[in-house]
Design an enzyme around this catalytic site. Structure first.
Site, PDB file in Angstrom:
ATOM      1  N   LYS A   1       0.618  -1.470   0.260  1.00 22.34           N
ATOM      2  CA  LYS A   1       0.137   0.174  -0.168  1.00 22.34           C
ATOM      3  C   LYS A   1       0.805   1.457   0.257  1.00 22.34           C
ATOM      4  CE  LYS A   1      -1.315   2.726   3.213  1.00 22.34           C
ATOM      5  NZ  LYS A   1      -1.553   3.598   2.159  1.00 22.34           N
TER       6      LYS A   1
ATOM      7  N   GLU B   1       9.826   1.183  10.110  1.00 17.32           N
ATOM      8  CA  GLU B   1      10.555   2.093  10.055  1.00 17.32           C
ATOM      9  C   GLU B   1       9.632   3.177  10.529  1.00 17.32           C
ATOM     10  OE1 GLU B   1      13.502   0.717   9.887  1.00 17.32           O
ATOM     11  OE2 GLU B   1      14.187  -1.163   9.216  1.00 17.32           O
TER      12      GLU B   1
ATOM     13  N   GLU C   1      10.570  15.171  14.701  1.00 15.42           N
ATOM     14  CA  GLU C   1      10.867  15.902  13.484  1.00 15.42           C
ATOM     15  C   GLU C   1      10.054  16.537  12.909  1.00 15.42           C
ATOM     16  OE1 GLU C   1       9.292  11.937  11.529  1.00 15.42           O
ATOM     17  OE2 GLU C   1      11.212  12.057  10.703  1.00 15.42           O
TER      18      GLU C   1
END
Ligand code: NAD
Length: 481
Positions: free
Chosen positions: A179, A253, A386
């Protein structure tokens, strides 16, 4: 560019979707529509999982092939991608704003390097061995494919991060439902064309285009045996919860906020190309970048000046222009997010030394100027969260212990780098940083090396033999003498 698809790639065929929903794709550089694909809904995911499971369970099918036959097929896929390289780079650049010079290397060529690496690895892998036991008998250890994989990729390196999953999964004999992210679906259609050309058996690779709901449905699907996810930490946590409840193997990840530690002997000016790749690659939209630059107090202003001069010299422009070094953010949402962090940095008292706004003369496209903040406190929001844009924070440290302490004072642990005239000293400092990967005077993820994070940056590893292991099921057979 106007690419319009009305079919999904499932079971080795282009099939009509079960709903009329579509995903519209826009150019990050011009904001113009550039294509559309059908959106996969639950029924399409069901069909893709059935196709993948049927292919996996075929008694003479993919999973039962000799590893060398699978390696041949993987190499054919790599060759089919080679011949689509120019178009692949163009599609990725247009969609997510990656400068075409970078996309040509990292999205149009590197995925094939990864695929060929796994083809080579599986040819020589030992998947069945017998060991002398300590209790009189022998033990046979068998490594078999884990089964049907649900692979979920983000938009920042859509092809490469798909290849990180496809390479080891295919090499082991798994089948996969992939996906992609809704921002980057046009490259996935090209990947599907390459799969069809390479002649992989039907159902070995299936692609379902969709967003978060499609991903969540895939993750919990009873027909999935393992989930491989790359994306944000927030989504990774939700996926981990689902997989925890189901006791389903998962690799994650996730995000990062890595440190680039500049030692007091470093000559940054002579290594700007590597510094760029380690801190600003792909407009800052790269998970492992060292966006916290740690500079020794003794040379602080000099490092700030070097970074400021460098960031302000970068050519910002249309991602498809070969001269562009910094392209736009992948979406308006992403641009807004980066701008909100810049505002937060200003509000928190950091010193803006360059950038901070939208580049002059670029009225269309989701651009943000390369931005450097000095006098950043490591506990501040811009140092802890982030940003995923071209924004560097320069943080002062007293001595190497202090630098290591600051580097480790992060919820994340994905990448990092050490810059020094003495590589041995750099390697010593590198091993003190709590992170899954780190470079000395450069940061170049290599297919042979396990890639992944610690702490909030994820679970498990991709690439290297370690990446292959996460697509294996291990069985021990105790053989009595
Ligand atoms: P995202 O988490 O929003 O989406 C990533 C993918 O997951 C997309 O395909 C999305 O549709 C899907 N998704 C989102 N929520 C889901 C859920 N609850 N269940 C199942 N699927 C879901 O991330 P993004 O904004 O597309 O990508 C940027 C993030 O990815 C950054 O945080 C970046 O650091 C991270 N990233 C990590 C790596 C790595 O290897 N560690 C590499 C690249 C990007």
């Amino acid at each position: 560019m106007d690419l319009s698809y009305d079919k999904l790639f499932i079971g080795g065929d282009w099939v009509a979707p079960s709903s009329s929903r579509t995903i519209e794709v826009f150019s990050a550089s011009t904001e113009e529509p550039i294509g559309r694909v059908p959106e996969a809904v639950d029924a399409d995911v069901d069909a893709a999982v059935v196709a993948a499971r049927t292919a996996f369970q075929d008694p003479t099918g993919w999973a039962t092939w000799e590893p060398s036959a699978r390696a041949d097929a993987i190499e054919r896929l790599a060759t089919a991608l080679d011949s689509r390289g120019t178009e692949m780079a163009r599609r990725v650049s247009a969609q997510n704003g990656m400068p075409i010079s970078i996309a040509t290397m990292l999205e149009a060529a590197f995925p094939q390097v990864v695929l060929r690496y796994y083809a080579g690895l599986i040819r020589s892998a030992v998947l069945d061995e017998t060991r002398d036991g300590l209790l009189g008998g022998k033990v046979r250890v068998r490594r078999t494919p884990v089964g049907v994989v649900g692979g979920i990729a983000p938009w920042n390196y859509p092809v490469t991060l798909a290849a990180f999953k496809l390479g080891p999964a295919l090499a082991m004999g798994c089948t996969i439902v992939l996906k992609p992210s809704p921002e980057t679906v046009l490259d996935a259609q090209l990947l599907a064309e390459a799969v069809a050309e390479a002649g992989l058996p039907p159902g070995v690779i299936n692609i379902v285009q969709g967003g978060r709901e499609t991903g969540a449905y895939l993750v919990q699907h009873p027909g999935i045996d393992k989930v491989a996810f790359t994306g944000s930490t927030a989504a990774g946590r939700q996926i981990a919860e689902t997989c925890g409840r189901l006791l389903r193997p998962v690799t994650l990840e996730l995000g990062g906020k890595s440190a680039a530690i500049v030692l007091d002997d470093a000559d940054l000016g002579s290594n700007l190309e590597n510094l760029f790749a380690a801190t600003l690659l792909n407009n800052g939209q790269t998970c492992y970048l060292g966006t916290r630059v740690l500079a020794p107090a003794s040379r602080y202003e000099e490092v700030v000046d070097t970074l400021t001069g460098f960031a302000s010299s970068l050519q910002v422009g249309d991602a498809l222009d070969p001269a562009t070094q910094i392209g736009p953010m992948a979406s308006a949402r992403q641009r807004d997010r980066v701008e909100s962090y810049i505002a937060k940095g200003r509000g928190d008292g950091a010193r803006l030394t360059t950038g901070g706004g939208r580049p002059a003369g670029l009225d269309k496209g989701w651009f943000v100027e390369p931005t450097v903040f000095a006098d950043v406190d490591n506990s501040s929001t811009i140092a802890q969260e982030e940003i995923f844009g071209p924004v560097l924070s320069v943080i002062s440290y007293r001595d190497v212990d202090d630098a290591v302490r600051i580097a480790n004072d992060s919820a994340f642990g994905l990448g990092g780098s050490v810059w020094t005239a003495d590589p041995a000293r750099g390697a010593e400092v590198a091993q003190r940083v709590q992170t899954g990967t780190i470079g000395v005077n450069a940061y170049t993820p290599d297919p042979v090396a396990p890639f992944g994070g610690v702490k909030d940056s994820g679970l498990g590893r991709e690439l290297g033999p370690e990446g292959l292991a996460s697509y294996q099921s291990v069985q021990s057979v105790y053989l009595q003498a």
